[in-house]
Scaffold this motif. Structure first.
Motif, PDB file in Angstrom:
ATOM      1  N   PHE A 124       0.796  -1.226   0.000  1.00  0.00           N
ATOM      2  CA  PHE A 124       0.000   0.000   0.000  1.00  0.00           C
ATOM      3  C   PHE A 124       0.829   1.278   0.000  1.00  0.00           C
ATOM      4  CE2 PHE A 124      -2.777  -3.186   1.968  1.00  0.00           C
ATOM      5  CZ  PHE A 124      -3.760  -3.197   1.006  1.00  0.00           C
ATOM      6  N   TRP A 151     -23.731  22.802  13.827  1.00  0.00           N
ATOM      7  CA  TRP A 151     -24.070  21.386  13.900  1.00  0.00           C
ATOM      8  C   TRP A 151     -25.574  21.294  13.992  1.00  0.00           C
ATOM      9  CZ3 TRP A 151     -22.615  16.437  13.677  1.00  0.00           C
ATOM     10  CH2 TRP A 151     -23.442  15.479  14.291  1.00  0.00           C
ATOM     11  N   LEU A 160     -19.045  17.665   5.582  1.00  0.00           N
ATOM     12  CA  LEU A 160     -18.727  16.242   5.603  1.00  0.00           C
ATOM     13  C   LEU A 160     -18.876  15.644   4.212  1.00  0.00           C
ATOM     14  CD1 LEU A 160     -18.171  13.799   7.503  1.00  0.00           C
ATOM     15  CD2 LEU A 160     -20.617  13.382   7.378  1.00  0.00           C
ATOM     16  N   PHE A 216     -12.238  12.910  -0.530  1.00  0.00           N
ATOM     17  CA  PHE A 216     -11.557  11.682  -0.127  1.00  0.00           C
ATOM     18  C   PHE A 216     -11.657  10.623  -1.224  1.00  0.00           C
ATOM     19  CE2 PHE A 216     -11.701   7.471   1.855  1.00  0.00           C
ATOM     20  CZ  PHE A 216     -10.501   7.482   2.538  1.00  0.00           C
ATOM     21  N   ARG A 243     -36.153  18.491  13.792  1.00  0.00           N
ATOM     22  CA  ARG A 243     -34.762  18.864  14.058  1.00  0.00           C
ATOM     23  C   ARG A 243     -34.007  17.687  14.649  1.00  0.00           C
ATOM     24  NH1 ARG A 243     -33.012  23.042  12.190  1.00  0.00           N
ATOM     25  NH2 ARG A 243     -30.878  22.631  12.755  1.00  0.00           N
ATOM     26  N   ARG A 262     -33.330  14.970  12.190  1.00  0.00           N
ATOM     27  CA  ARG A 262     -32.284  15.401  11.262  1.00  0.00           C
ATOM     28  C   ARG A 262     -30.920  15.303  11.929  1.00  0.00           C
ATOM     29  NH1 ARG A 262     -30.243  17.935   7.110  1.00  0.00           N
ATOM     30  NH2 ARG A 262     -28.945  19.768   7.373  1.00  0.00           N
ATOM     31  N   ARG A 263     -30.899  15.732  13.211  1.00  0.00           N
ATOM     32  CA  ARG A 263     -29.646  15.665  13.975  1.00  0.00           C
ATOM     33  C   ARG A 263     -29.141  14.226  14.039  1.00  0.00           C
ATOM     34  NH1 ARG A 263     -28.884  20.115  18.484  1.00  0.00           N
ATOM     35  NH2 ARG A 263     -29.639  21.276  16.712  1.00  0.00           N
ATOM     36  N   PHE A 317     -29.880  11.803  12.003  1.00  0.00           N
ATOM     37  CA  PHE A 317     -29.491  11.384  10.659  1.00  0.00           C
ATOM     38  C   PHE A 317     -28.063  11.844  10.352  1.00  0.00           C
ATOM     39  CE2 PHE A 317     -29.130  12.738   6.192  1.00  0.00           C
ATOM     40  CZ  PHE A 317     -29.185  11.485   5.605  1.00  0.00           C
ATOM     41  N   VAL A 318     -27.768  13.104  10.677  1.00  0.00           N
ATOM     42  CA  VAL A 318     -26.422  13.609  10.417  1.00  0.00           C
ATOM     43  C   VAL A 318     -25.404  12.871  11.275  1.00  0.00           C
ATOM     44  CG1 VAL A 318     -24.940  15.628  10.528  1.00  0.00           C
ATOM     45  CG2 VAL A 318     -27.270  15.847   9.700  1.00  0.00           C
ATOM     46  N   LYS A 319     -25.814  12.575  12.515  1.00  0.00           N
ATOM     47  CA  LYS A 319     -24.900  11.846  13.399  1.00  0.00           C
ATOM     48  C   LYS A 319     -24.516  10.502  12.783  1.00  0.00           C
ATOM     49  CE  LYS A 319     -25.755  13.012  18.124  1.00  0.00           C
ATOM     50  NZ  LYS A 319     -26.577  12.737  19.298  1.00  0.00           N
ATOM     51  N   THR A 354     -24.813   9.547   9.628  1.00  0.00           N
ATOM     52  CA  THR A 354     -24.025   9.726   8.396  1.00  0.00           C
ATOM     53  C   THR A 354     -22.574  10.037   8.724  1.00  0.00           C
ATOM     54  OG1 THR A 354     -26.000  10.859   7.657  1.00  0.00           O
ATOM     55  CG2 THR A 354     -24.185  10.765   6.121  1.00  0.00           C
ATOM     56  N   THR A 355     -22.370  10.965   9.672  1.00  0.00           N
ATOM     57  CA  THR A 355     -21.004  11.305  10.064  1.00  0.00           C
ATOM     58  C   THR A 355     -20.252  10.067  10.514  1.00  0.00           C
ATOM     59  OG1 THR A 355     -21.902  13.370  10.912  1.00  0.00           O
ATOM     60  CG2 THR A 355     -19.632  12.859  11.484  1.00  0.00           C
ATOM     61  N   LEU A 362     -19.618   7.684   7.384  1.00  0.00           N
ATOM     62  CA  LEU A 362     -18.599   8.178   6.451  1.00  0.00           C
ATOM     63  C   LEU A 362     -17.217   8.201   7.100  1.00  0.00           C
ATOM     64  CD1 LEU A 362     -20.401  11.001   4.425  1.00  0.00           C
ATOM     65  CD2 LEU A 362     -20.216   8.564   3.965  1.00  0.00           C
ATOM     66  N   ILE A 390     -15.888   4.745   7.129  1.00  0.00           N
ATOM     67  CA  ILE A 390     -15.413   4.330   5.806  1.00  0.00           C
ATOM     68  C   ILE A 390     -14.031   4.921   5.532  1.00  0.00           C
ATOM     69  CG2 ILE A 390     -15.817   4.553   3.325  1.00  0.00           C
ATOM     70  CD1 ILE A 390     -18.805   4.431   3.910  1.00  0.00           C
ATOM     71  N   MET A 391     -13.899   6.244   5.783  1.00  0.00           N
ATOM     72  CA  MET A 391     -12.610   6.884   5.507  1.00  0.00           C
ATOM     73  C   MET A 391     -11.517   6.296   6.387  1.00  0.00           C
ATOM     74  SD  MET A 391     -13.380  10.856   4.657  1.00  0.00           S
ATOM     75  CE  MET A 391     -14.609  11.342   5.848  1.00  0.00           C
ATOM     76  N   VAL A 437     -10.691   2.816   4.955  1.00  0.00           N
ATOM     77  CA  VAL A 437     -10.036   2.809   3.639  1.00  0.00           C
ATOM     78  C   VAL A 437      -8.571   3.230   3.758  1.00  0.00           C
ATOM     79  CG1 VAL A 437      -9.983   3.959   1.394  1.00  0.00           C
ATOM     80  CG2 VAL A 437     -12.124   3.123   2.310  1.00  0.00           C
ATOM     81  N   VAL A 438      -8.295   4.161   4.678  1.00  0.00           N
ATOM     82  CA  VAL A 438      -6.897   4.545   4.855  1.00  0.00           C
ATOM     83  C   VAL A 438      -6.248   3.742   5.983  1.00  0.00           C
ATOM     84  CG1 VAL A 438      -5.369   6.418   5.534  1.00  0.00           C
ATOM     85  CG2 VAL A 438      -7.160   6.836   3.885  1.00  0.00           C
ATOM     86  N   PRO A 475      -5.062  -0.175   5.158  1.00  0.00           N
ATOM     87  CA  PRO A 475      -3.816  -0.231   4.382  1.00  0.00           C
ATOM     88  C   PRO A 475      -2.606   0.274   5.169  1.00  0.00           C
ATOM     89  CG  PRO A 475      -5.565   0.627   3.023  1.00  0.00           C
ATOM     90  CD  PRO A 475      -6.114   0.524   4.414  1.00  0.00           C
ATOM     91  N   VAL A 476      -2.838   1.289   6.008  1.00  0.00           N
ATOM     92  CA  VAL A 476      -1.710   1.840   6.762  1.00  0.00           C
ATOM     93  C   VAL A 476      -1.108   0.777   7.684  1.00  0.00           C
ATOM     94  CG1 VAL A 476      -1.175   3.363   8.694  1.00  0.00           C
ATOM     95  CG2 VAL A 476      -2.198   4.287   6.636  1.00  0.00           C
TER      96      VAL A 476
END
Lengths: 219, 399, 161
Positions: A78, B24, B32, B39, C6, C9-10, C12-14, C16-17, C20, C23-24, C27-28, C31-32
């Motif tokens: 990697f 927030w 994000l 990314f 509200r 929605r809060r 939902f964002v939580k 999603t955050t 994501l 995932i990030m 993905v990094v 491999p690291v």
């Protein structure tokens, strides 16, 4: 159980205050253009992380710089991914920071009370270019060598003090081991330290004055 | 800037906050998503485009076209428009003023209004600058000649294989395919000179990589060896000489172990008893290692070149040197150590002049010519199946 | 109504955050890990016969140190390692070849003619001429090499990795 842990931490760290102060802030109605600043910060963090990992194998000496990068690309699992992200991240960061700068200019967000935010921001832009310039030499390949030769020679055309600046940048009259190690030092210590400090200031000012609203007809 | 103006600004901002949103979760959500898109873009670029390999530093490469990173190209192009005596204007004065005005913009732009319609001058100036930068970058990209492609060895194994190829071209004619040396034959200006082996333990144990590099780069002019490094007027950039040194070290030095990948990549494929050899797989591997050092342009070789299939089949003063199915072809005669004479009565010596090819390689050449000189492995496989299928059909008893 | 909107929605964002970021990070991050431990996973193997010269050069009854070097590729760098072996010809053609690396903590042992022992200078380990432990902390005898003699030349089987 978790609520107890949370309470314990909150009592000491003041998480509730942090939340109110940092996250639960009111803002003008947002716009996708406003995400460029945080995108720059995101790329900066990615560059920092991948850069730190690259130093595990990279060796800043003319004898080994090139070979160590070849090893990162072909020998280490990697390595290509880490270097690939760092390589493309550099280009993307310059691009995103520049567009961010243009956005702030066109929406006139640099005007009262955000003048200092702009000044720090323009230093951040220059430092980003500096990171690009110093990082470019590190692979010690043909491209790197010649681009740095030309780049440092440009500094040499400044009247009177030019030749001195050129020697100071190169660490002597030639592109040598000294150039490589001082560019390395600048790239991984000095410029990132400055960048981090200025980003801190930039963010503080943004929180202090709030995000600027998009200009309306009566602004 | 008076107090009244400041108050007005704050009031307006508060108004916009009231119909605004929260950092927030509203802003962070957008941030994000954009960060995540970046990314994905980064990982995609790293995975599918990657970083283009570049050759190692060579300060003597006069042919190299220096170019900065793309985001400095505009400045690079800008400097072309300044004559020597005014260089400093383009290189220092204008960029210096530009940077200063960028930093001090809030003090230069005293216009109190923020809306686009009331900032025509500022917006026009900035837009012109941006268009100028983009245009200069475009011109620079369009006028940059493409960089010459150079083979770059990634791993040590690749370096060794690259070194072997270079050795076969530049060194074999004098030093022999295994570095065995001997009396040089057929090399202009060095005919009859005797060379000691360069692959011996004595040589390998007493010369480090640096010495080997210097010998190849500078040559040994007093002994007849020309310089090969670009620094001394030769053809090989430092990366190529490094590859040669790696090849010599790993192949000849018995203290070093040849990495298995390199051994595999540089091995000449063996031939099964019923297999038909092809140019692509077998003949090229042999000719590349034992023949092209002399049989390339610019060497004394009766204009017989062996770099490509076409050249092997049809080039040379005595063409055709090989004829499919002809066991008396000149090529087959000379590699089997039979000297022949050409149409003018000149003798064509045995080949290779100093050390004969291994019998299995000679056999490969003979079988290749007799089978009809197939170029690709597929052609050879096709010939092999028809050759074996035919007797089978004959053997089928007819009722 | 508005406030419950509200909140959802809060949340939902939580979520999603969290998704994501995970995932990030993966993905990094994964491999690291591979990137960092990679050299530990790739041991270069050696399996070869090393010539130690004519057997007759080694005196009978006295261990003689023979050193040789091997070069290996570690990353982008060639590493030349030195090895020492003690060759002892007990009687004509009866040969033992011992590594000079102490089995305790890898210091190099020396032959002491006066006491007829190998002694390690680090923690005073003692071995006899055959490599057997006589005293001190080593867990096992000195390593012995497989040998062969061809045309009067001695070879040892060198295996590593």
């Amino acid at each position: 159980m978790w609520s107890k842990v949370y309470d314990w931490l909150d009592e000491r760290l003041g998480l509730e205050d942090l939340y109110k102060g940092l996250l639960d802030r009111p803002e003008p109605h947002g716009n996708w253009w406003n995400t460029l600043g945080s995108a720059s910060l995101f790329i900066f963090i990615m560059q920092g992380a991948t850069g730190i990992f690259l130093t595990v194998y990279y060796t800043p000496s003319p004898d080994h710089a090139y070979d160590s990068i070849q090893y990162i690309m072909n020998g280490v699992a990697f390595g290509w991914l880490i270097r690939g992200i760092h390589h493309w991240g550099a280009s993307l960061m310059v691009l995103v920071v520049f567009i961010h700068l243009l956005r702030v200019f066109y929406t006139a967000s640099y005007k009262y009370p955000r003048e200092l935010t702009w000044i720090i921001g323009s230093f951040l832009f220059l430092l980003t270019l500096g990171m690009g310039f110093t990082g470019y030499l590190l692979p010690w390949n043909q491209r790197a060598y010649w681009a740095t030769t030309v780049g440092t020679s440009i500094a040499g055309t400044v009247p009177f003090i030019g030749p001195f600046i050129e020697r100071a940048l190169r660490g002597g009259t030639d592109i040598s081991a000294l150039t490589l190690s001082r560019f390395f030092s600048a790239h991984i210590w000095m410029l990132p330290a400055l960048l981090t400090a200025l980003i801190g200031g930039h963010l503080y000012l943004i929180m202090r004055h709030g995000e600027s609203q998009f200009p309306e007809l009566d602004d | 800037m008076n107090e009244e103006y400041k108050k007005k600004v704050h009031k307006k901002y508060e108004k916009s906050l009231r119909k605004g949103e929260r950092f927030w979760p509203d802003s962070i959500y957008k941030d994000l998503l954009v960060s995540f898109a970046i990314f994905l873009l980064l990982v995609g670029l790293a995975t599918f485009i990657g970083v283009k390999p570049e050759p190692k530093v060579d300060p003597n490469d006069a042919a190299y076209v220096p170019r900065p990173e793309w985001y400095f190209l505009f400045l690079f192009q800008f400097l072309k428009y300044f004559p020597g005596s005014l260089e400093w204007v383009g290189a220092a004065l204008i960029p210096g003023v530009a940077v200063l005005s960028l930093i001090l913009l809030p003090f230069l732009d005293k216009n109190p209004y923020r809306h686009y319609s009331k900032r025509k001058v500022a917006i026009t100036v900035m837009s012109l600058i941006v268009v100028g930068i983009v245009a200069l970058t475009g011109v620079a990209v369009a006028t940059t000649p493409p960089q010459e492609e150079v083979a770059v060895a990634g791993s040590i194994s690749e370096q060794i294989v690259q070194g072997q190829d270079l050795y076969s071209v530049y060194c074999v004619e004098c030093h022999g395919a295994e570095g065995e040396g001997g009396i040089i034959q057929g090399v202009e200006g060095l005919e009859g000179v005797e060379l000691k082996p360069i692959s011996s333990q004595d040589e390998m144990y007493t010369r480090n990589d640096g010495s080997l590099f210097d010998i190849i780069s500078y040559g040994q002019p007093n002994l007849g060896m020309p310089p090969f490094g670009t620094s001394f007027g030769g053809e090989l950039p430092p990366g190529d000489i490094d590859a040669l040194v790696a090849f010599m070290r790993y192949t000849w030095d018995d203290r070093a172990e040849l990495p298995p990948e390199a051994a595999q990549a540089s091995a000449i494929p063996a031939l099964g008893p019923d297999e038909v050899p092809s140019y692509e797989v077998h003949i090229q591997a042999i000719s590349k290692r034992y023949c092209v050092s002399c049989h390339r342009t610019g060497k004394k070789n009766n204009n017989y070149l062996m770099g490509t299939y076409e050249d092997i089949v049809s080039s040379g003063d005595n063409a055709p040197v090989v004829v499919a199915g002809d066991a008396n072809s000149i090529l087959l005669q000379v590699i089997q150590r039979h000297a022949v004479t050409d149409a003018n009565g000149n003798e064509i010596g045995v080949m290779p002049p100093t050390k004969e090819l291994k019998p299995e390689y000679v056999d490969m050449f003979v079988r290749w010519v007799m089978a009809g000189m197939p170029e690709t492995a597929d052609d050879a496989a096709a010939l092999a199946t028809t050759a074996t299928a035919a007797p089978e059909a004959e053997a089928t008893p007819t009722p | 109504m508005a406030s419950s909107n509200r909140v959802s929605r809060r949340d939902f964002v939580k979520v999603t955050t969290a998704v994501l970021s995970t995932i990030m990070g993966a993905v990094v991050g994964l491999p690291v890990i591979g990137y960092l431990i990679d050299p530990a996973l790739k041991a270069q193997k050696s399996d070869t016969w090393i010539p130690l010269g004519p057997l007759e050069n080694y005196p009978i009854g006295k261990p003689t140190l023979f050193t040789f070097t091997r070069s290996k590729v570690n990353g982008w760098e060639k590493t030349v390692n030195s090895y020492g072996v003690f060759v002892l010809q007990k009687s004509k053609n009866e040969v033992t070849v011992l590594s000079n690396v102490c089995t305790h903590l890898s210091c190099r042992v020396n032959w002491h003619e006066d006491v007829q022992e190998y002694i390690c200078p680090c923690h005073d380990a003692q071995f006899d001429a055959d490599g057997k432990v006589l005293g001190g902390p080593p867990p096992r005898p000195l390593d012995k090499y497989e040998i062969k003699v061809e045309d009067g030349d001695l070879f040892i089987h060198f295996v590593e990795g």
